[in-house]
Design a protein around this motif. Structure first.
Motif, PDB file in Angstrom:
ATOM      1  N   ARG A  92       0.741  -1.283   0.013  1.00 26.66           N
ATOM      2  CA  ARG A  92      -0.098  -0.276  -0.743  1.00 26.66           C
ATOM      3  C   ARG A  92       0.961   1.301   0.040  1.00 26.66           C
ATOM      4  O   ARG A  92       0.401   1.927  -0.420  1.00 26.66           O
ATOM      5  CB  ARG A  92      -1.253  -0.291   0.728  1.00 26.66           C
ATOM      6  CG  ARG A  92      -1.628   1.148   0.911  1.00 26.66           C
ATOM      7  CD  ARG A  92      -2.983   0.875   3.024  1.00 26.66           C
ATOM      8  NE  ARG A  92      -2.939   2.242   2.887  1.00 26.66           N
ATOM      9  CZ  ARG A  92      -4.550   2.756   3.607  1.00 26.66           C
ATOM     10  NH1 ARG A  92      -4.784   2.293   3.958  1.00 26.66           N
ATOM     11  NH2 ARG A  92      -4.555   3.767   3.993  1.00 26.66           N
ATOM     12  N   GLU A  93       1.768   1.384   0.985  1.00 24.65           N
ATOM     13  CA  GLU A  93       2.572   3.078   0.801  1.00 24.65           C
ATOM     14  C   GLU A  93       3.940   2.579   0.405  1.00 24.65           C
ATOM     15  O   GLU A  93       4.495   3.364  -0.098  1.00 24.65           O
ATOM     16  CB  GLU A  93       3.523   2.746   1.922  1.00 24.65           C
ATOM     17  CG  GLU A  93       2.230   2.420   3.757  1.00 24.65           C
ATOM     18  CD  GLU A  93       1.520   3.907   3.582  1.00 24.65           C
ATOM     19  OE1 GLU A  93       2.070   4.334   2.888  1.00 24.65           O
ATOM     20  OE2 GLU A  93       0.153   3.692   3.860  1.00 24.65           O
ATOM     21  N   VAL A  94       4.257   1.569  -1.055  1.00 26.05           N
ATOM     22  CA  VAL A  94       5.240   1.722  -1.572  1.00 26.05           C
ATOM     23  C   VAL A  94       5.452   1.211  -2.721  1.00 26.05           C
ATOM     24  O   VAL A  94       5.098   2.020  -3.457  1.00 26.05           O
ATOM     25  CB  VAL A  94       6.989   0.476  -0.698  1.00 26.05           C
ATOM     26  CG1 VAL A  94       7.755   0.768  -1.905  1.00 26.05           C
ATOM     27  CG2 VAL A  94       6.789   1.404   1.017  1.00 26.05           C
ATOM     28  N   ASP A  95       4.785  -0.201  -2.700  1.00 26.10           N
ATOM     29  CA  ASP A  95       4.758  -0.858  -4.526  1.00 26.10           C
ATOM     30  C   ASP A  95       3.711  -0.255  -5.321  1.00 26.10           C
ATOM     31  O   ASP A  95       4.456   0.369  -6.323  1.00 26.10           O
ATOM     32  CB  ASP A  95       4.414  -2.617  -3.931  1.00 26.10           C
ATOM     33  CG  ASP A  95       5.028  -3.162  -3.561  1.00 26.10           C
ATOM     34  OD1 ASP A  95       5.485  -2.215  -2.483  1.00 26.10           O
ATOM     35  OD2 ASP A  95       4.496  -4.070  -3.605  1.00 26.10           O
ATOM     36  N   ALA A  96       2.301   0.270  -5.148  1.00 31.18           N
ATOM     37  CA  ALA A  96       1.588   1.486  -5.804  1.00 31.18           C
ATOM     38  C   ALA A  96       1.964   2.390  -6.528  1.00 31.18           C
ATOM     39  O   ALA A  96       1.393   2.956  -7.035  1.00 31.18           O
ATOM     40  CB  ALA A  96       0.308   1.997  -4.916  1.00 31.18           C
ATOM     41  N   ARG A  97       3.405   3.127  -5.707  1.00 32.85           N
ATOM     42  CA  ARG A  97       3.462   4.570  -6.132  1.00 32.85           C
ATOM     43  C   ARG A  97       5.024   4.238  -6.435  1.00 32.85           C
ATOM     44  O   ARG A  97       5.431   5.044  -7.471  1.00 32.85           O
ATOM     45  CB  ARG A  97       4.018   5.556  -4.711  1.00 32.85           C
ATOM     46  CG  ARG A  97       2.818   5.448  -3.375  1.00 32.85           C
ATOM     47  CD  ARG A  97       3.781   5.963  -2.505  1.00 32.85           C
ATOM     48  NE  ARG A  97       2.140   6.466  -1.725  1.00 32.85           N
ATOM     49  CZ  ARG A  97       2.357   6.558   0.070  1.00 32.85           C
ATOM     50  NH1 ARG A  97       4.051   7.103   0.110  1.00 32.85           N
ATOM     51  NH2 ARG A  97       2.113   6.903   0.679  1.00 32.85           N
ATOM     52  N   VAL A  98       5.143   2.873  -6.904  1.00 31.42           N
ATOM     53  CA  VAL A  98       6.588   3.006  -7.513  1.00 31.42           C
ATOM     54  C   VAL A  98       6.557   3.233  -9.316  1.00 31.42           C
ATOM     55  O   VAL A  98       5.689   2.096  -9.793  1.00 31.42           O
ATOM     56  CB  VAL A  98       7.414   1.827  -7.455  1.00 31.42           C
ATOM     57  CG1 VAL A  98       8.830   1.167  -8.485  1.00 31.42           C
ATOM     58  CG2 VAL A  98       7.986   2.051  -6.033  1.00 31.42           C
ATOM     59  N   ARG A  99       6.802   3.972 -10.269  1.00 27.71           N
ATOM     60  CA  ARG A  99       7.004   3.584 -11.867  1.00 27.71           C
ATOM     61  C   ARG A  99       7.914   3.613 -12.511  1.00 27.71           C
ATOM     62  O   ARG A  99       9.208   4.538 -11.646  1.00 27.71           O
ATOM     63  CB  ARG A  99       5.787   5.077 -12.384  1.00 27.71           C
ATOM     64  CG  ARG A  99       4.916   4.852 -11.519  1.00 27.71           C
ATOM     65  CD  ARG A  99       3.588   3.734 -12.018  1.00 27.71           C
ATOM     66  NE  ARG A  99       2.435   3.855 -11.787  1.00 27.71           N
ATOM     67  CZ  ARG A  99       2.095   4.064 -10.262  1.00 27.71           C
ATOM     68  NH1 ARG A  99       2.914   3.152  -9.786  1.00 27.71           N
ATOM     69  NH2 ARG A  99       0.618   3.706 -10.224  1.00 27.71           N
TER      70      ARG A  99
ATOM     71  N   GLU B 283      14.770  -0.284  -2.850  1.00 26.42           N
ATOM     72  CA  GLU B 283      15.265   1.015  -2.886  1.00 26.42           C
ATOM     73  C   GLU B 283      14.728   2.425  -2.234  1.00 26.42           C
ATOM     74  O   GLU B 283      14.145   2.696  -1.621  1.00 26.42           O
ATOM     75  CB  GLU B 283      16.226   1.739  -4.621  1.00 26.42           C
ATOM     76  CG  GLU B 283      16.885   1.488  -4.460  1.00 26.42           C
ATOM     77  CD  GLU B 283      17.079   2.226  -5.630  1.00 26.42           C
ATOM     78  OE1 GLU B 283      16.441   2.944  -6.603  1.00 26.42           O
ATOM     79  OE2 GLU B 283      18.633   1.826  -6.817  1.00 26.42           O
ATOM     80  N   ALA B 284      12.515   2.367  -2.476  1.00 25.35           N
ATOM     81  CA  ALA B 284      11.280   3.000  -1.945  1.00 25.35           C
ATOM     82  C   ALA B 284      11.576   2.822  -0.497  1.00 25.35           C
ATOM     83  O   ALA B 284      11.404   2.898   0.184  1.00 25.35           O
ATOM     84  CB  ALA B 284      11.009   3.084  -2.954  1.00 25.35           C
ATOM     85  N   PHE B 285      11.352   0.895  -0.604  1.00 27.74           N
ATOM     86  CA  PHE B 285      11.427   0.334   0.489  1.00 27.74           C
ATOM     87  C   PHE B 285      12.272   0.761   1.415  1.00 27.74           C
ATOM     88  O   PHE B 285      12.026   0.388   2.384  1.00 27.74           O
ATOM     89  CB  PHE B 285      10.717  -0.977   0.620  1.00 27.74           C
ATOM     90  CG  PHE B 285      11.192  -1.583   1.507  1.00 27.74           C
ATOM     91  CD1 PHE B 285       9.459  -1.720   2.251  1.00 27.74           C
ATOM     92  CD2 PHE B 285      11.761  -2.654   2.320  1.00 27.74           C
ATOM     93  CE1 PHE B 285       9.172  -2.296   3.156  1.00 27.74           C
ATOM     94  CE2 PHE B 285      11.947  -3.060   4.181  1.00 27.74           C
ATOM     95  CZ  PHE B 285      10.194  -2.978   4.536  1.00 27.74           C
ATOM     96  N   THR B 286      13.945   0.573   1.101  1.00 30.88           N
ATOM     97  CA  THR B 286      14.535   0.802   2.266  1.00 30.88           C
ATOM     98  C   THR B 286      14.619   2.491   3.124  1.00 30.88           C
ATOM     99  O   THR B 286      14.337   2.779   4.642  1.00 30.88           O
ATOM    100  CB  THR B 286      15.585   1.097   1.861  1.00 30.88           C
ATOM    101  OG1 THR B 286      16.439  -0.649   1.650  1.00 30.88           O
ATOM    102  CG2 THR B 286      17.016   1.152   2.377  1.00 30.88           C
TER     103      THR B 286
END
Length: 458
Positions: free
Chosen positions: A172-179, A436-439
């Motif tokens: 919800r917080e990370v995956d959906a925002r990565v493009r 990288e975004a999750f880290t």
């Protein structure tokens, strides 16, 4: 020893949960200080002795983590490392790492609950079944062995629930925002071409291992060789490689399943490279003997530049029921199981049911998803799809989108078009950006959390 890896490395919870568990704190972040080894004490008398009185070693936003929690998790991690043949870190360092993992897990579970994210008991049931399958035992036997290690059924299910919550809050917080932009795909391709050494061979191999115990008798070795030859004979008769791998292989599978992915030849064992040196794409090689057992290899692709030209693709269709206030995961699964039985008895047509009930954009085409290669679906969906043979229908499968019923129509090895190659590169770039975004996200969440370390009682 397979059952010794049960509680921590839950492949069914996807690699994302494992990343969440394995992060280390960034240097210089005072709020992320690791505790002194004295904060956590090993159980008196070792792992089988009588445990000392429990006490709190850390508080995370008012929720405690106890000494026994850390010690029990550390024991399970140590068992996992031993089962994988990985060198064991010093005990004090292991306790530090495990405590930090538990802190990160606690933070993610708290964030998930604050966001209203829930995990239905049905999803826990599925996770249990998946872990048991990975260890080649029944759920009941798994619970029995866990109890022998001091882990109750309730505690294990709580651990599964927490890790699923951690996965869902990440989604919800990370995956959906990565493009990933076309510019990033082009840049990756340029880097791959730049890094590719002239004449450097790259391979994508399919791998099936028939394991042989180290102290196996000659009779047992002969039986295992016969089993490996049976695989080769079936492949020669046109059988599906992935289906045979699911049935016969003792090799631990990564995200790509039995297909290991395009990589430089020097990242494969020398035994494998020498065996397939002159083999054409599509050729099956083996059985090859190693200390681990007998290996059967299939040359899926070869080339240079890090971009695959051939991939195993699945043609599937599905029915999706979305869960919400009026429909739980268990209720959705029950409805889909009823539909599955109707199709299997010949009382209904899968495509017709998809058009009528599926809550996905593919409904108008009877749930047809077309041809897709590795990495195109969420892990839970792809894992279930890869386990099917053409013509089979899965049990209901839970993902972040809802509950799916999946039918595999066909499977093929296909030469990729330029567009399909770019899609696979896009998936590779996205995975890197996700890490990288999750880290960044988990470090920020860790920095906002109140964490208090407590000293062990004197």
């Amino acid at each position: 020893m397979k059952h010794r890896v049960l509680p921590l490395a839950l492949a069914c919870l996807t690699a994302l949960a494992a990343q969440a568990q394995g992060l280390r704190p960034s240097a210089g972040a005072g709020a992320m200080r690791l505790p002194s080894p004295a904060n956590v004490l090993p159980p008196a008398g070792g792992s089988t002795g009588v445990r000392q009185a429990d006490f709190i070693v850390a508080v995370v936003n008012s929720e405690p983590i106890t000494n026994n929690e850390v010690v029990q998790r550390a024991e399970r991690v140590a068992q996992q490392l031993a089962g994988q043949g990985v060198a064991m870190p010093p005990h004090a360092q292991l306790l530090k790492e495990v405590l930090e993992r538990l802190i990160l897990e606690k933070i993610q579970v708290q964030l998930a609950k604050e966001a209203g994210i829930k995990v239905d008991d049905y999803a826990i049931d599925q996770a249990e079944q998946s872990v048991a399958r990975q260890n080649d035992i029944s759920v009941q036997e798994m619970h029995r062995r866990l109890a022998q290690d001091g882990v109750s059924k309730e505690r294990f299910r709580d651990d599964l629930r927490n890790q699923l919550l951690a996965v869902r809050v990440r989604e919800r917080e990370v995956d959906a925002r990565v493009r990933v932009s076309d510019l990033e795909v082009d840049q990756y391709l340029r880097e791959q071409q730049k890094d590719a050494a002239p004449g450097r061979m790259e391979l994508n191999l399919g791998h099936i291992l028939v394991k042989v115990a180290e102290n196996a008798s000659p009779e047992e070795v002969a039986r295992r060789l016969e089993r490996a030859q049976e695989v080769v004979d079936k492949l020669a008769g046109g059988a599906d490689f992935i289906a045979l791998a699911r049935e016969y292989s003792d090799a631990p599978e990564g995200a790509g399943g039995p297909v290991l992915g395009m990589r430089p030849a020097d990242r494969y064992p020398e035994l494998f490279v020498n065996a397939v040196q002159q083999a054409a794409v599509g050729t099956v090689v083996g059985p090859l003997r190693s200390p681990a057992g007998f290996h059967i290899l299939k040359v899926v692709d070869r080339g240079q530049g890090g971009v695959p030209t051939v991939a195993i693709q699945n043609h599937a269709r599905h029915i999706l029921l979305r869960v919400g206030a009026g429909l739980s995961e268990r209720q959705a699964a029950a409805r889909l199981e009823e539909m599955r039985e109707r199709v299997l008895r010949g009382q209904a047509d899968f495509a017709t049911l998809a058009r009528e009930y599926s809550q996905d954009g593919s409904a108008k085409s009877g749930g047809d998803l077309g041809w897709a290669g590795p990495g195109r679906y969420v892990p839970e969906f792809e894992q279930a799809l890869d386990a099917l043979r053409p013509g089979e229908i899965s049990q209901p499968v839970v993902s972040r989108f809802g509950v799916h019923l999946i039918e595999l129509l066909e499977r093929r090895e296909a030469k990729l078009t330029q567009r399909e190659q770019r899609d696979m590169v896009r998936d590779t770039v996205r995975e890197k950006k996700l890490e990288e975004a999750f880290t960044t996200w988990i470090q920020e969440a860790r920095g906002r959390a109140y964490v208090e370390y407590r000293d062990a009682p004197q």
